[in-house]
Each structure stands twice: as structure tokens, then as C-alpha cells.
Design an enzyme around this catalytic site. Structure first.
Site, PDB file in Angstrom:
ATOM      1  N   GLN A   1      -3.807   3.691  -5.288  1.00  0.00           N
ATOM      2  CA  GLN A   1      -4.711   4.740  -5.330  1.00  0.00           C
ATOM      3  C   GLN A   1      -5.339   4.456  -6.900  1.00  0.00           C
ATOM      4  OE1 GLN A   1      -5.627   7.107  -3.147  1.00  0.00           O
ATOM      5  NE2 GLN A   1      -7.393   7.800  -4.806  1.00  0.00           N
TER       6      GLN A   1
ATOM      7  N   LYS B   1      -3.761  11.515   2.669  1.00  0.00           N
ATOM      8  CA  LYS B   1      -3.484  10.099   3.291  1.00  0.00           C
ATOM      9  C   LYS B   1      -2.079  10.220   4.074  1.00  0.00           C
ATOM     10  CE  LYS B   1      -6.304   7.773   0.510  1.00  0.00           C
ATOM     11  NZ  LYS B   1      -6.587   7.219  -0.877  1.00  0.00           N
TER      12      LYS B   1
ATOM     13  N   ASP C   1      -7.594  -1.278   1.917  1.00  0.00           N
ATOM     14  CA  ASP C   1      -8.942  -0.794   1.285  1.00  0.00           C
ATOM     15  C   ASP C   1     -10.065  -1.901   1.342  1.00  0.00           C
ATOM     16  OD1 ASP C   1      -8.873   1.622  -0.220  1.00  0.00           O
ATOM     17  OD2 ASP C   1      -7.474   0.772  -1.443  1.00  0.00           O
TER      18      ASP C   1
HETATM   19  N1  GUN Z   1      -9.846   6.161  -5.433  1.00  0.00           N
HETATM   20  C1  GUN Z   1     -11.045   6.834  -4.751  1.00  0.00           C
HETATM   21  N2  GUN Z   1     -11.395   6.233  -3.732  1.00  0.00           N
HETATM   22  C2  GUN Z   1     -10.605   5.162  -3.730  1.00  0.00           C
HETATM   23  C3  GUN Z   1     -10.336   4.376  -2.312  1.00  0.00           C
HETATM   24  O1  GUN Z   1     -11.130   4.367  -1.676  1.00  0.00           O
HETATM   25  N3  GUN Z   1      -9.279   3.625  -2.587  1.00  0.00           N
HETATM   26  C4  GUN Z   1      -8.246   3.561  -3.493  1.00  0.00           C
HETATM   27  N4  GUN Z   1      -7.371   2.496  -3.505  1.00  0.00           N
HETATM   28  N5  GUN Z   1      -8.450   4.413  -4.699  1.00  0.00           N
HETATM   29  C5  GUN Z   1      -9.431   5.333  -4.475  1.00  0.00           C
END
Ligand code: GUN
Length: 327
Positions: free
Chosen positions: A140, A96, A163
Site C-alpha cells: 500500500q 481489500k 497493481d
Molecule cells: N495507494 C493509493 N492507491 C493505491 C493503489 O492503487 N495501489 C497501491 N499499492 N497503493 C495505493
């Protein structure tokens, strides 16, 4: 099947010398070549949906808009919060950061220890909600067991919830009045659009009913006028359902779950799975080779849905920044 060097030669030749032809014909080799060639032509392999390329196009568009915002004096940014030492999460978070750099976003990374309390994480979320430099917040998942994920996700300001996991945003998606779409399902729709695969009137079967992928995926396909079936672990005769799919989305989390007998000839197959096989190699939910031989289009793993999820996060961050700057 990998063609033999001789067959490749046959494919590439525009004129073949008469002597060679005679030798080949009398020896019967030519007939074998021709039959192989016909078999190859009859069997059209699936189009491979190049998520990496489509994601690069999305990120290039985002970058262009970020540059415009910067020219107006803004410095849009995304905060990513990682709690604990989950190795997969570490990789996702560092990806990211790379995406932020590529798109011109400022990235703010918070790496907290495994033993962080819910109160400590809530305090950080409150600080980020109030910080004008932070336009998007991503915590996350998964979180360590002492922290309730729902409590944290509900504490993130809906305006910064890139998200789209906050209940307000989930509700807005349900009624089609949204700012952000959840990254993976929106990435899948973006891929279908890029491939000019029409969803309207198609039978779409989603395997998986998670809040992150399965449920919102079904909703987005419905918004595009697909006829949607959601399958899950209690679905009776799953293969009977999946064989009805014009568009099949696998979001199961089990390597090799979708086999060729579960897929209709000519179906579009989207593999959301991210699994490790026995050798530790990244693989999806779909038995790629056998399903590719039957599908009209298919996403690979890696290089399919994964890069799209990341690209849509960047687009959501841009949307958040634009909306906050307009306020
Ligand atoms: N963990 C696995 N996929 C995701 C996601 O799309 N967003 C977040 N915040 N955590 C994750």
C-alpha cells in the site's frame, strides 16, 4: 430540482377529475405546473454510472472462477502490506480484505510499524515473491519517507504485481501485451464498457498525468482507439481543452476542480477524485450537481470509480493465480 408534491401528483395521475382541472386552470396554477413539467422533460439529466453495481458484477465473475480453482485444489491468495499508520491506507487495506473474502481469496495481511526500514520491507517482499501460496502482492502506498517507493515496487515479482506498477508491466501495457492492467484505469474502461459507451474515435481528455492513473488511463483509452489529450498543471487554457472532450476523465485530486463551464454538453464525465471537503465528506474532483445537469453520463463519488478499482484488483489477483497455476 425536487418537484413539489402537487407536481408529483400531476406526474402520477392518469386521469384527473374535471372539477380539479377547472379549479387549477382558472387559478393559473395548472399553467405553472405544465411549464414546470415541460422544462423538466426538456432537460435530460445525466445517466448515473453505478460503479458499485458494475463492481459487484465483476466480483461475482471473479468469485465463480475462484471457486473453480478451489475445486481443483488451489487456494489462491493476495498479500497486502501496510507500513505505518496512515488512516486512509488502513481503510483501503481493510476494504481489500473484505473484497478477498467476498471473492473467495485467502488474504495475508502484513501491518508493519512506521519506522520499518527499506531493508526490512525488501526482505518481506522477497519472502512473499518466493511463497507459492501468495499469488498477488500489493504494498500500500504511500510509504514512510525513509523507504523509496520505486525500490520496493521494482522488487515485487512482475508475475505477482497485481497493481501493475512494476516497470516490466508498465512497459507491457505500453505495447498492449499485458497480463495485468492498473486497477483504476482498467476500472474506468470496464465501466464504459458496461454502459456501452464506445470509445473508438471519441475525443478523450484526461486531467492528470500520474503514473498510477493519468498516464495508464490515457494509454488504455488509446488502445481502444480514442483520440487522447492529457492535461496537467502546466496546460494552457485547460477549460478550452476539457470542453473538447466527449469523454472527460478527472484525476486531479482537488475537490470541485471540474466545473460545468469546462464540460461539453452531452459529455461522459468520469470522476477519479477521492477528496475530503471542508466538512470532511468524501467528494470527487467534479462539481457533481452542475456537471450532471450538462453531461450525458457521470460517475458519482462515492459509488463510482472507487468500487471499480477494488474489483479490478480482485480480477488481477485471479489472473495472477491462473497464470502461476499454469506455469
Ligand atoms: N495507494 C493509493 N492507491 C493505491 C493503489 O492503487 N495501489 C497501491 N499499492 N497503493 C495505493
Amino acid at each position: 430540482m425536487k418537484p413539489s408534491p402537487a407536481l408529483l401528483l400531476y406526474d402520477d395521475c392518469t386521469s384527473v377529475c374535471v372539477f380539479c382541472l377547472t379549479v387549477l386552470q382558472t387559478s393559473g396554477i395548472m399553467n405553472t405546473f405544465i411549464i414546470q413539467k415541460i422544462n423538466q422533460e426538456e432537460k435530460t439529466m445525466a445517466q448515473i454510472i453505478d460503479g458499485k453495481q458494475i463492481a459487484a458484477n465483476v466480483k461475482a465473475q471473479v468469485r465463480a472462477e475462484v471457486e473453480q480453482l478451489k475445486a481443483q485444489g488451489a487456494n489462491p491468495g493476495l498479500a497486502v502490506v501496510l507500513v505505518g499508520n496512515n488512516p486512509a491506507s488502513r481503510v483501503y487495506v481493510s476494504n481489500k480484505e473484505k473484497d478477498c473474502a467476498e471473492c473467495g481469496f485467502q488474504s495475508y495481511e502484513y501491518a508493519l510499524p512506521e519506522e520499518t526500514t527499506e531493508e526490512e520491507l525488501l526482505a518481506l517482499v522477497a519472502k512473499l515473491n518466493a511463497d507459492k501460496n501468495v499469488n498477488g502482492i500489493l504494498v500500500q502506498l504511500p510509504l514512510p519517507k525513509q523507504i523509496c517507493e520505486q525500490t520496493i515496487l521494482h522488487a515485487i515479482s512482475p508475475a505477482k504485481d497485481v497493481d501493475a506498477f512494476h516497470p516490466e508491466n508498465v512497459g507491457r501495457i505500453m505495447i498492449g501485451d499485458y497480463s495485468f492492467l492498473p486497477c483504476t484505469p482498467a476500472g474506468v474502461i470496464e465501466m464504459l464498457d458496461a454502459m456501452q459507451i464506445d470509445i473508438s474515435g471519441k475525443h478523450c481528455v484526461v486531467i492528470g498525468r500520474s503514473n498510477i492513473v493519468g498516464k495508464p488511463m490515457a494509454m488504455l483509452l488509446l488502445h481502444r482507439s480514442g483520440t487522447v489529450t492529457i492535461c496537467h498543471s502546466r496546460t494552457k487554457d485547460l477549460a478550452e481543452q476539457t470542453r473538447q472532450a466527449d469523454i472527460l476523465v478527472a484525476a486531479v485530486g482537488k475537490a470541485g476542480f471540474v466545473t460545468a463551464d469546462m464540460v461539453k454538453e452531452g459529455a461522459v464525465v468520469i470522476d477519479v477524485g477521492m477528496n475530503r471537503n471542508a466538512e470532511g465528506k468524501l467528494c470527487g474532483d467534479v462539481c457533481y450537481d452542475e456537471v450532471a445537469a450538462k453531461a450525458s453520463a457521470i460517475t458519482p463519488v462515492p459509488g463510482g470509480v472507487g468500487p471499480m478499482t477494488r474489483a479490478i484488483l480482485m480480477r488481477n489477483t485471479l489472473t495472477a493465480a491462473k497464470e502461476q497455476l499454469a506455469d
